[in-house]
Structure formats: structure tokens, C-alpha cells
Write an enzyme that holds these catalytic residues in place. Structure first.
Site, PDB file in Angstrom:
ATOM      1  CE  LYS A  22     -49.203 -44.748  49.463  1.00 31.77           C
ATOM      2  NZ  LYS A  22     -49.997 -44.285  50.621  1.00 31.77           N
ATOM      3  CG  ASN A  23     -50.960 -40.872  49.254  1.00 30.78           C
ATOM      4  OD1 ASN A  23     -51.249 -42.063  49.449  1.00 30.78           O
ATOM      5  ND2 ASN A  23     -49.952 -40.278  49.837  1.00 30.78           N
ATOM      6  NE  ARG A  92     -55.175 -41.416  58.566  1.00 32.46           N
ATOM      7  CZ  ARG A  92     -55.478 -41.036  59.811  1.00 32.46           C
ATOM      8  NH1 ARG A  92     -55.424 -41.898  60.803  1.00 32.46           N
ATOM      9  NH2 ARG A  92     -55.855 -39.796  60.086  1.00 32.46           N
ATOM     10  CB  CYS A 116     -47.256 -45.481  57.527  1.00 35.04           C
ATOM     11  SG  CYS A 116     -46.721 -46.151  55.951  1.00 35.04           S
ATOM     12  NE  ARG A 121     -51.208 -41.647  59.494  1.00 37.39           N
ATOM     13  CZ  ARG A 121     -50.984 -42.231  58.321  1.00 37.39           C
ATOM     14  NH1 ARG A 121     -50.430 -43.430  58.259  1.00 37.39           N
ATOM     15  NH2 ARG A 121     -51.323 -41.621  57.197  1.00 37.39           N
ATOM     16  N   PRO A 122     -54.688 -39.393  64.706  1.00 42.71           N
ATOM     17  CG  PRO A 122     -54.948 -37.356  65.810  1.00 42.71           C
ATOM     18  CD  PRO A 122     -53.898 -38.255  65.225  1.00 42.71           C
ATOM     19  CB  ILE A 123     -60.061 -40.125  62.695  1.00 43.87           C
ATOM     20  CG1 ILE A 123     -60.774 -40.807  63.880  1.00 43.87           C
ATOM     21  CG2 ILE A 123     -59.130 -41.108  61.998  1.00 43.87           C
ATOM     22  CD1 ILE A 123     -61.734 -41.904  63.451  1.00 43.87           C
ATOM     23  CG  ASP A 124     -58.833 -34.734  66.111  1.00 43.24           C
ATOM     24  OD1 ASP A 124     -58.004 -35.399  65.437  1.00 43.24           O
ATOM     25  OD2 ASP A 124     -58.620 -33.555  66.436  1.00 43.24           O
ATOM     26  CG  LEU A 125     -58.491 -32.397  62.492  1.00 44.36           C
ATOM     27  CD1 LEU A 125     -57.262 -32.042  61.670  1.00 44.36           C
ATOM     28  CD2 LEU A 125     -59.040 -31.164  63.193  1.00 44.36           C
ATOM     29  CG  ASP A 305     -45.954 -38.821  52.226  1.00 46.84           C
ATOM     30  OD1 ASP A 305     -47.001 -38.846  51.561  1.00 46.84           O
ATOM     31  OD2 ASP A 305     -45.930 -38.938  53.466  1.00 46.84           O
ATOM     32  NE  ARG A 397     -49.470 -49.861  53.419  1.00 45.50           N
ATOM     33  CZ  ARG A 397     -49.453 -48.782  54.207  1.00 45.50           C
ATOM     34  NH1 ARG A 397     -48.531 -48.634  55.107  1.00 45.50           N
ATOM     35  NH2 ARG A 397     -50.387 -47.848  54.073  1.00 45.50           N
TER      36      ARG A 397
HETATM   37  C1  EPZ Z   1     -52.166 -38.414  53.961  1.00 41.76           C
HETATM   38  O1  EPZ Z   1     -52.320 -39.031  55.223  1.00 41.76           O
HETATM   39  C2  EPZ Z   1     -51.283 -39.354  53.158  1.00 41.76           C
HETATM   40  N1  EPZ Z   1     -51.948 -40.649  53.014  1.00 41.76           N
HETATM   41  C3  EPZ Z   1     -49.935 -39.534  53.866  1.00 41.76           C
HETATM   42  O2  EPZ Z   1     -49.122 -40.355  53.023  1.00 41.76           O
HETATM   43  C4  EPZ Z   1     -49.278 -38.163  54.020  1.00 41.76           C
HETATM   44  O3  EPZ Z   1     -48.079 -38.303  54.747  1.00 41.76           O
HETATM   45  C5  EPZ Z   1     -50.219 -37.213  54.765  1.00 41.76           C
HETATM   46  O4  EPZ Z   1     -51.492 -37.141  54.081  1.00 41.76           O
HETATM   47  C6  EPZ Z   1     -49.655 -35.808  54.876  1.00 41.76           C
HETATM   48  O5  EPZ Z   1     -49.398 -35.299  53.598  1.00 41.76           O
HETATM   49  C7  EPZ Z   1     -52.924 -40.794  52.085  1.00 41.76           C
HETATM   50  O6  EPZ Z   1     -53.283 -39.864  51.388  1.00 41.76           O
HETATM   51  C8  EPZ Z   1     -53.535 -42.169  51.956  1.00 41.76           C
HETATM   52  P1  EPZ Z   1     -53.200 -35.841  57.443  1.00 41.76           P
HETATM   53  P2  EPZ Z   1     -53.410 -38.434  56.279  1.00 41.76           P
HETATM   54  O7  EPZ Z   1     -54.587 -36.082  57.888  1.00 41.76           O
HETATM   55  O8  EPZ Z   1     -54.611 -37.989  55.566  1.00 41.76           O
HETATM   56  C9  EPZ Z   1     -52.987 -34.791  62.025  1.00 41.76           C
HETATM   57  C10 EPZ Z   1     -47.685 -42.132  52.482  1.00 41.76           C
HETATM   58  O9  EPZ Z   1     -46.526 -42.421  52.824  1.00 41.76           O
HETATM   59  N2  EPZ Z   1     -54.413 -35.135  62.049  1.00 41.76           N
HETATM   60  O10 EPZ Z   1     -52.911 -34.730  56.509  1.00 41.76           O
HETATM   61  O11 EPZ Z   1     -53.545 -39.423  57.371  1.00 41.76           O
HETATM   62  C11 EPZ Z   1     -52.132 -36.020  61.853  1.00 41.76           C
HETATM   63  O12 EPZ Z   1     -51.895 -36.643  63.091  1.00 41.76           O
HETATM   64  C12 EPZ Z   1     -48.681 -41.636  53.513  1.00 41.76           C
HETATM   65  O13 EPZ Z   1     -48.128 -42.222  51.301  1.00 41.76           O
HETATM   66  C13 EPZ Z   1     -55.135 -34.902  63.202  1.00 41.76           C
HETATM   67  O14 EPZ Z   1     -54.596 -34.412  64.206  1.00 41.76           O
HETATM   68  O15 EPZ Z   1     -52.591 -37.184  56.815  1.00 41.76           O
HETATM   69  C14 EPZ Z   1     -50.870 -35.460  61.266  1.00 41.76           C
HETATM   70  O16 EPZ Z   1     -50.079 -34.928  62.300  1.00 41.76           O
HETATM   71  C15 EPZ Z   1     -48.091 -41.577  54.913  1.00 41.76           C
HETATM   72  N3  EPZ Z   1     -56.462 -35.224  63.239  1.00 41.76           N
HETATM   73  C16 EPZ Z   1     -51.367 -34.302  60.404  1.00 41.76           C
HETATM   74  O17 EPZ Z   1     -52.696 -34.013  60.857  1.00 41.76           O
HETATM   75  C17 EPZ Z   1     -57.095 -35.758  62.137  1.00 41.76           C
HETATM   76  O18 EPZ Z   1     -58.320 -36.009  62.206  1.00 41.76           O
HETATM   77  C18 EPZ Z   1     -51.411 -34.620  58.916  1.00 41.76           C
HETATM   78  O19 EPZ Z   1     -52.284 -35.707  58.745  1.00 41.76           O
HETATM   79  C19 EPZ Z   1     -56.344 -35.985  60.969  1.00 41.76           C
HETATM   80  C20 EPZ Z   1     -54.997 -35.674  60.936  1.00 41.76           C
END
Ligand code: EPZ
Length: 420
Positions: A22-23, A92, A116, A121-125, A305, A397
Site C-alpha cells: 500500500k505504502n 494521509r 489513521c 501527524r503534522p505536515i511542517d516537514l 506499522d 484500507r
Molecule cells: C507513512 O506515514 C506511512 N503511510 C505510515 O503507514 C507509517 O506509519 C509512517 O510512514 C512511518 O513509517 C504511508 O506511507 C501512506 P512520517 P507518514 O511522515 O508519511 C512526524 C499505515 O498503517 N512528522 O514518516 O505520515 C509524524 O508526526 C500507515 O500504513 C512531523 O512531525 O509518516 C510522526 O511522528 C500509518 N512533521 C513521524 O514524523 C511532518 O511534516 C513519522 O511520520 C511529517 C511527519
């Protein structure tokens, strides 16, 4: 809302084939926006998230056709860079379209993403990286509006190796002028798969899986054919299911070094595991020993996950274990549902303290998110008596016809469809 009705106690025996990831599929679908020729994606599973991502592409004017398990996608006539709230909030990965829309149209207007509810789950990065590439961003009324007319390669330093931010920034950079280097990127296998897909389209991306990823901007990308990698989380879910229920399973279409850390934990808990080519054989003949301690980390650490699933396994393992969740603030929401089934768990400061019990008892439980929901299914498979797992739309999902696949392995599980 559909439910799963499970009668626990059966061993799991047989063969199962793992779907494409999926990812991996989700960012690759977004990347199809970057070219004006046909892309063929093979072995496409019928996950709800993939259907929702295809709906987003269609809303942008992209032609998406399914021929059995192949998706034929042509973004030639894509004529829109706006994604509404009702589409964006379903998952997401709608946020991943920012990068590809900017790469293609040099502008984007996307509503905040959903997905989920496992943390803020901010998007600041994502936004900080896009600004480093010269994108002007305004956030108001729940929308992110981007002006990418000044899109230009740059060095980007990620404060955290975010999977989505890494993928978004790669997609924004492939058609930008100049060279982009992303430092401290996520190293997940799905990012390497995105790199391989983009390079098949004529992009110049290298370094996925290492401490920096370099993208040399090109003028145009072209159609291609690609089969995304197998889903390592689904493979891990089946391994844990067998470890909990007992039995023997041959799991096909896997890349075992994508989850070797789990394999090692399961071997230490007493499972017999053999790996050959793209298959894994697991045999579990006795109650698993506790794995003592696990903490979720970015790849190649233990994947968040699989945290819910491994925690669920500890509730019936021999001994005491601690599971520390380091990525998402509220990824223990399924624990109260396990307590209803007789589990012995306490949570303190992002650590779950688990004392294994001999058996769980069936109960009516509610899925709260994708992986927590599937963990409740695993609990029901090995619990005594009946378990009803409600709100299985969370599970759909990321798992296709899970009840059918588990039934083929000997589980007593049925789907009760909600009468519309
Ligand atoms: C991806 O989510 C996956 N989803 C998630 O899988 C997975 O758990 C996650 O990566 C971690 O491996 C998809 O690929 C569609 P991150 P993503 O950005 O990209 C923080 C599943 O069950 N963060 O690596 O949203 C965030 O809050 C799903 O299949 C910021 O602070 O994960 C978290 O603590 C659930 N600012 C950490 O980073 C940002 O701008 C990891 O998030 C972005 C993230």
C-alpha cells in the site's frame, strides 16, 4: 459498518500470497501525475486507500482504468491542481500530491490530509522542504495553496526522516531546475521503490536508502511499466498471526530483508522460520516466549506499522514485555479493546507494559485505525470463544478480503455486511 465474526482457537496452515505494498503504491500513483504518457502498474491490490487515491487522480482529469490487477494511468489530460476536502481527508497520502502537482503544474491547492488517527501527524516537514525548493505556501481555511513558479533545486535538511515528506520532496524535485539533495531522508524500502519508478520514467534520482538522496532535475518524464514491491507489513502481520495461533504457513511474494528485524524477534520467541527467494516458511508449535523489549524506530528499526500486531502477540506470550512507540503519540488506542479480552497491559509514557496471559477471551471490540484493527483480528483468532470486530472499514484500507484469506488458512472468520 461491516463486522468480522471470529471463533478463535484454530491453527493457521497453508499458503498465502502477499499483495503489493500500500505504502509503495500510494506515492507511485501520485507520481503518475508527473508525465503525460501511459503508466502501467501491475499487481494492484483492491485496498480502499488505493481506490481513494485513484479517485483523487480522476478528479484531477487523469484517466485511470483497471484491467484485472493492472492499473493503466494516463495523466496527459490532467487539467486540475485542486483537491477538495472530501477527497483529501480520506487518506494521509493525499498530501503526497503536493509534490507531483507542483512538479507538473507548478501550483497546487490541496485540503489537509486524513488517514489513521494515530497522532497529530503534522505536515511542517513537507512544507519546510517545499519552501526550501522556492515554493510559496499559504495555509488558510483548511487548504494548502502553493505557488511553484519559482521551483528550483536546493539542499533540504529534514529534522526527522519523515516518509511522506521525503516522498513529496522527491516528486517536487524531479522536474525542478537544478539539483536537490535531501539530507536525513527516510530510508524505508517504499522510497527506494519510488526512486526506481521515477528513474524508469526518465528521472535522475539516487541515494534512496542512504543518508542523502540526490535529484537532478530533468525537463520531461515518460510512461513506463512497474510492479511495486510486496507489502512488508502484510507479510509481518501473517507471520505474527501464525506465531500467535500456532500452525505452519508458507508466505509468498515477500522480500524478507525488508522485515528481518521482525523475523529475528519471532525466532527468539520460539518460531521456526526459513527464508528462500521470495518465500518465507514459518512454523509455530508452542506458546511463544515474550520478546522482552521492542521500540519502534524509522527504518531499518522495528516498524511502527507492526507495533500493534507485535504488542497483541505479547498479550498471550510467556512472560513480561515492553513495547515503546516512538513515532506516533496515540498508537495505543486499540489497547482498551484488548483489555476487554482479558489482556494484562498498562501504558505509561508511550510504553506498553505487557504480562502475557494463558489465553484471551472473545468480546465485542472496535477497530480504531488500520493496524490496531488488524491486531484485534489476530487477538480474536487465538481467543477462546466468539469475537466481533466492529468498524472493519479501517482494516479494509490496507488489507484486501482479509477474512477470505484467513479462512483459506483455517481461521473461523466471517464478514457480516451492514445492511445499507
Ligand atoms: C507513512 O506515514 C506511512 N503511510 C505510515 O503507514 C507509517 O506509519 C509512517 O510512514 C512511518 O513509517 C504511508 O506511507 C501512506 P512520517 P507518514 O511522515 O508519511 C512526524 C499505515 O498503517 N512528522 O514518516 O505520515 C509524524 O508526526 C500507515 O500504513 C512531523 O512531525 O509518516 C510522526 O511522528 C500509518 N512533521 C513521524 O514524523 C511532518 O511534516 C513519522 O511520520 C511529517 C511527519
Amino acid at each position: 459498518m461491516d463486522k468480522f465474526i471470529i471463533v478463535g482457537g484454530n491453527k493457521l496452515e497453508g499458503e498465502i500470497e502477499v499483495e503489493s505494498a500500500k505504502n509503495a503504491y500510494l506515492p507511485i500513483l501520485s507520481a503518475c501525475l508527473l508525465c503525460e504518457e501511459e503508466v502501467v502498474l501491475k499487481k494492484c491490490p483492491m485496498f480502499e486507500d488505493i481506490k481513494n487515491m485513484c479517485d483523487i487522480l480522476t478528479s484531477l482529469g487523469v484517466k485511470v482504468e483497471r484491467f484485472e490487477d493492472e492499473l493503466h494511468i494516463n495523466a496527459k489530460c490532467a487539467n486540475n491542481f485542486f483537491i477538495s476536502q472530501n477527497l483529501s481527508k480520506k487518506l494521509r497520502s493525499s498530501i503526497f500530491t503536493l509534490g507531483s502537482l507542483l512538479g507538473r503544474f507548478k501550483q497546487a491547492k490541496v485540503a489537509y490530509p486524513g488517514g489513521c488517527e494515530i497522532g497529530l501527524r503534522p505536515i511542517d516537514l513537507h512544507l519546510k522542504g517545499l519552501r526550501a525548493l522556492g515554493v510559496k505556501i499559504k495555509e488558510f481555511h483548511g487548504y494548502i495553496s502553493c505557488d511553484g513558479s519559482g521551483l528550483c533545486g536546493a539542499d533540504i535538511y529534514l529534522d526527522f526522516p519523515s516518509v511522506g515528506a521525503t516522498e513529496n520532496l522527491i516528486m517536487a524535485a524531479v522536474l525542478a531546475k537544478g539539483v536537490t539533495t535531501i539530507f536525513n531522508p527516510a530510508k524505508e524500502p517504499e522510497i527506494e521503490d519510488l526512486q526506481n519508478f521515477l528513474n524508469k520514467m526518465g528521472a535522475k534520482v539516487c541515494g534512496a536508502g542512504t543518508n542523502s538522496i540526490k535529484i537532478v532535475g530533468v525537463k520531461k518524464l515518460y510512461g513506463c511499466t512497474h510492479t511495486p514491491i510486496p507489502d512488508r507489513i502484510i507479510a509481518g502481520t501473517y507471520l505474527i498471526a501464525c506465531a500467535m495461533c500456532g500452525g505452519k504457513m508458507l508466505i509468498k511474494n515477500t522480500i524478507s530483508n525488508h522485515f528481518s528485524i521482525l523475523i529475528n524477534k519471532l525466532q527468539n520467541s520460539g518460531c521456526k522460520i526459513k527464508q528462500f527467494n521470495d518465500k518465507i516458511y514459518i512454523e509455530s508449535t508452542k506458546r511463544p516466549k515474550s520478546i522482552n523489549f521492542v521500540k519502534t524506530m524509522p527504518y531499518p528499526g522495528f516498524p511502527t506499522d507492526l507495533q500493534s500486531q507485535i504488542l497483541c502477540m505479547q498479550t498471550i506470550s510467556k512472560g513480561y514485555s515492553q513495547i515503546q512507540e516512538n513515532l506516533f503519540e496515540t498508537r495505543f488506542k486499540f489497547v482498551p479493546e484488548l483489555l476487554k479480552m482479558g489482556a494484562n497491559i498498562t501504558i505509561k509514557n508511550q510504553i506498553a507494559y505487557v504480562l502475557g496471559v494463558k489465553k484471551l477471551f472473545g468480546a465485542e471490540v472496535y477497530a480504531k485505525d488500520l493496524r490496531g484493527g488488524v491486531a484485534l483480528v489476530l487477538a480474536g483468532l487465538c481467543a477462546e470463544g466468539y469475537t466481533t470486530v466492529c468498524d472493519v472499514y479501517h482494516i479494509d484500507r490496507g488489507y484486501e478480503n482479509l477474512e477470505k484469506k484467513l479462512s483459506l488458512l483455517g481461521a473461523n472468520i466471517k464478514r457480516e455486511r451492514e445492511l445499507k
